[in-house]
Design an enzyme around this catalytic site. Structure first.
Site, PDB file in Angstrom:
ATOM      1  N   ARG A   2       2.064  -8.487 -10.863  1.00  0.00           N
ATOM      2  CA  ARG A   2       1.232  -8.728  -9.682  1.00  0.00           C
ATOM      3  C   ARG A   2       1.644 -10.031  -8.997  1.00  0.00           C
ATOM      4  O   ARG A   2       1.676 -10.099  -7.760  1.00  0.00           O
ATOM      5  CB  ARG A   2      -0.239  -8.798 -10.099  1.00  0.00           C
ATOM      6  CG  ARG A   2      -1.169  -9.138  -8.949  1.00  0.00           C
ATOM      7  CD  ARG A   2      -2.615  -9.200  -9.390  1.00  0.00           C
ATOM      8  NE  ARG A   2      -3.489  -9.533  -8.276  1.00  0.00           N
ATOM      9  CZ  ARG A   2      -4.817  -9.554  -8.342  1.00  0.00           C
ATOM     10  NH1 ARG A   2      -5.429  -9.262  -9.465  1.00  0.00           N
ATOM     11  NH2 ARG A   2      -5.534  -9.869  -7.289  1.00  0.00           N
TER      12      ARG A   2
ATOM     13  N   ASN B 155      -5.143   0.958  -9.038  1.00  0.00           N
ATOM     14  CA  ASN B 155      -4.593   0.818  -7.694  1.00  0.00           C
ATOM     15  C   ASN B 155      -3.092   1.094  -7.670  1.00  0.00           C
ATOM     16  O   ASN B 155      -2.413   0.914  -8.672  1.00  0.00           O
ATOM     17  CB  ASN B 155      -4.847  -0.600  -7.180  1.00  0.00           C
ATOM     18  CG  ASN B 155      -6.269  -0.791  -6.702  1.00  0.00           C
ATOM     19  OD1 ASN B 155      -6.824   0.067  -6.041  1.00  0.00           O
ATOM     20  ND2 ASN B 155      -6.863  -1.922  -7.053  1.00  0.00           N
TER      21      ASN B 155
ATOM     22  N   CYS C  47     -13.303   3.430  -6.054  1.00  0.00           N
ATOM     23  CA  CYS C  47     -13.132   2.047  -5.620  1.00  0.00           C
ATOM     24  C   CYS C  47     -14.521   1.430  -5.490  1.00  0.00           C
ATOM     25  O   CYS C  47     -15.500   2.140  -5.249  1.00  0.00           O
ATOM     26  CB  CYS C  47     -12.401   2.004  -4.277  1.00  0.00           C
ATOM     27  SG  CYS C  47     -12.125   0.342  -3.615  1.00  0.00           S
TER      28      CYS C  47
ATOM     29  N   HIS D  41      -8.943   1.251   0.648  1.00  0.00           N
ATOM     30  CA  HIS D  41      -8.624  -0.084   1.167  1.00  0.00           C
ATOM     31  C   HIS D  41      -8.245  -0.055   2.643  1.00  0.00           C
ATOM     32  O   HIS D  41      -7.566  -0.950   3.137  1.00  0.00           O
ATOM     33  CB  HIS D  41      -7.516  -0.757   0.336  1.00  0.00           C
ATOM     34  CG  HIS D  41      -7.967  -1.145  -1.032  1.00  0.00           C
ATOM     35  ND1 HIS D  41      -7.158  -1.786  -1.933  1.00  0.00           N
ATOM     36  CD2 HIS D  41      -9.157  -0.975  -1.661  1.00  0.00           C
ATOM     37  CE1 HIS D  41      -7.815  -2.000  -3.066  1.00  0.00           C
ATOM     38  NE2 HIS D  41      -9.033  -1.503  -2.911  1.00  0.00           N
TER      39      HIS D  41
ATOM     40  N   TYR E   2     -10.044  -5.438   3.489  1.00  0.00           N
ATOM     41  CA  TYR E   2      -8.600  -5.201   3.505  1.00  0.00           C
ATOM     42  C   TYR E   2      -8.049  -5.008   4.913  1.00  0.00           C
ATOM     43  O   TYR E   2      -6.839  -5.111   5.112  1.00  0.00           O
ATOM     44  CB  TYR E   2      -8.256  -3.987   2.633  1.00  0.00           C
ATOM     45  CG  TYR E   2      -8.456  -4.271   1.167  1.00  0.00           C
ATOM     46  CD1 TYR E   2      -7.425  -4.795   0.401  1.00  0.00           C
ATOM     47  CD2 TYR E   2      -9.678  -4.036   0.554  1.00  0.00           C
ATOM     48  CE1 TYR E   2      -7.609  -5.076  -0.946  1.00  0.00           C
ATOM     49  CE2 TYR E   2      -9.882  -4.314  -0.779  1.00  0.00           C
ATOM     50  CZ  TYR E   2      -8.844  -4.835  -1.533  1.00  0.00           C
ATOM     51  OH  TYR E   2      -9.042  -5.118  -2.852  1.00  0.00           O
TER      52      TYR E   2
END
Length: 421
Positions: free
Chosen positions: A90, A144, A164, A194, A244
């Protein structure tokens, strides 16, 4: 009822356990299996999970294992909350796109594509092993990028629904502002994972009074502050975009901001070290306050509601999930995966009729759907050219020079996770 959690060693898990304990009348679990290859983390999380159940008087048993096949055997539902490559991957997703002047984020843009490429093959392998051991089990995906992963699962014929926590967060927030219970709030929540907008906030159900104009008029400053967007944007749109959308509406500003501070991955990694130290304390028998900063607020309540609805329990009949479009948004293919209100039952999720999407939102949804289709092809079949085309199609990239440079960086940073590279 038996549930299995793949990625059970996650620091998120105590949030899930707390929800299972509190909401045991909605979802009466007799056995919960936490599955994770990281034995050290699993021991810490499993110990705390058992203490939470014991403190709250939950009669179910909690076991831990690194054996996926044994863990999912006879499970009624399997929850996926894994992170391929961990926080180290990440960290890369959030940094190398910035070198090209693009947003570095773990679920959207180039970083989101990298996560999809690492994740989809692993999730499909897990799902196939679940199907071989227990073909009737539901798969609930919290991994995700949820939209792409859920589409991969559904296209492969698995009994899957994506989940989500954005919608349930809005539901709780709006309920508090209106001084009503969350169950009284129905959201006209429409878009992709998102990439959603709240087109209406209705009291009492889908046909209830739309209180969104009142919310924006009376609480617009607070709503905009949570979104980190100007109040004027919310007023002009007349709807509430998800957080987002900031990556799209304020791209260049976000890139400048991200370049001046540590990555979110670095913050989370430090928090996880502290959380795991807390989890190892044998006196701790509740989720610590620090966990609230980890993200995933209300995830446990959404997961309990969805699992209960799919398994014939007392879950809410209508919930926001990720599932096939099937004509809900007429400008998208039926097999696109959208995020919207759906009726939940033993047969899965059936999207409800939604208000028409304004062209400003529909255009972006169609654009990102096209990217997600290309991203899934790249995840399934590999190849530099497929990665390049997916990046070129993404509205946050969209230029040949950027797509070429990002493709090279993506492959270089993820080679160990890409069988074809």
């Amino acid at each position: 009822m038996k549930l299995a959690v793949v990625g059970g060693g996650s620091t998120y898990t105590p949030e899930l356990i707390d929800g299972f304990a509190r909401l045991r009348d909605t979802l009466p679990i007799s056995e919960l299996v936490l599955i994770d290859p990281a034995a050290d983390r699993l021991d810490l999380v499993g110990g705390l999970a058992r203490r939470i159940f014991a403190k709250q008087g939950h009669p179910g048993t909690i076991t831990t294992t690194s054996d996926l096949d044994a863990g999912v055997a006879d499970a009624d539902a399997v929850l996926l909350q894994l992170r391929v490559g961990g926080q180290a991957a990440r960290e890369k997703d959030e940094t190398w796109p910035l070198e090209c002047g693009c947003v570095g984020q773990e679920t959207t843009g180039a970083g989101g594509l990298a996560k999809a490429l690492r994740t989809v093959p692993v999730v499909l392998d897990i799902a196939e092993r679940v199907r071989r051991r227990n073909p009737d089990a539901w798969i609930i995906d919290f991994t995700n990028p949820v939209g792409i992963v859920t589409r991969a699962l559904l296209n492969a014929g698995h009994k899957a629904v994506g989940l989500c926590n954005v919608a349930i967060g809005f539901q709780r927030k709006f309920a508090a502002l209106l001084d009503v219970t969350p169950a009284e709030i129905h959201l006209d929540h429409v878009g992709l994972n998102h990439l959603t907008w709240e087109l209406g906030v209705r009291l009492g159900g889908p046909d209830g009074e739309n209180l969104l104009p009142k919310l924006i008029a009376e609480h617009g400053d607070a709503i905009a502050a949570d979104l980190r967007m100007p109040r004027t944007v919310v007023d002009r749109l007349g709807v509430v975009p998800s957080y987002y959308l900031r990556y799209f509406y304020q791209h260049d500003e976000v890139v400048r901001e991200l370049g001046t501070k540590p990555s979110r991955a670095a913050e989370v990694a430090a928090m996880e070290r502290e959380l795991l130290a807390l989890y190892g304390d044998p006196a701790l028998d509740e989720k610590p306050e620090l966990l609230a900063g980890r993200g995933g607020a209300f995830y446990s309540e959404a997961a309990v509601d969805l699992a209960s609805g799919l398994l014939g329990g007392g879950g809410s009949p209508v919930q926001v999930v990720n599932t096939y479009n099937n004509g809900t948004l007429p400008f998208l293919p039926d097999d696109a995966v959208i995020e919207t209100q759906a009726r939940i039952g033993a047969g899965g999720a059936t999207p409800l009729r939604t208000p028409p999407l304004d062209p400003m939102y529909a255009g972006l949804v169609a654009h990102v759907t096209a990217y997600e289709d290309l991203a899934l092809q790249a995840a399934l079949h590999g190849g530099r050219e497929r990665v390049f085309k997916a990046l070129l199609a993404h509205p946050l990239v969209g230029q040949i020079e950027y797509a070429e440079a990002l493709t090279d960086r993506l492959i270089a940073h993820n080679r160990e996770h890409l069988a074809w590279a």
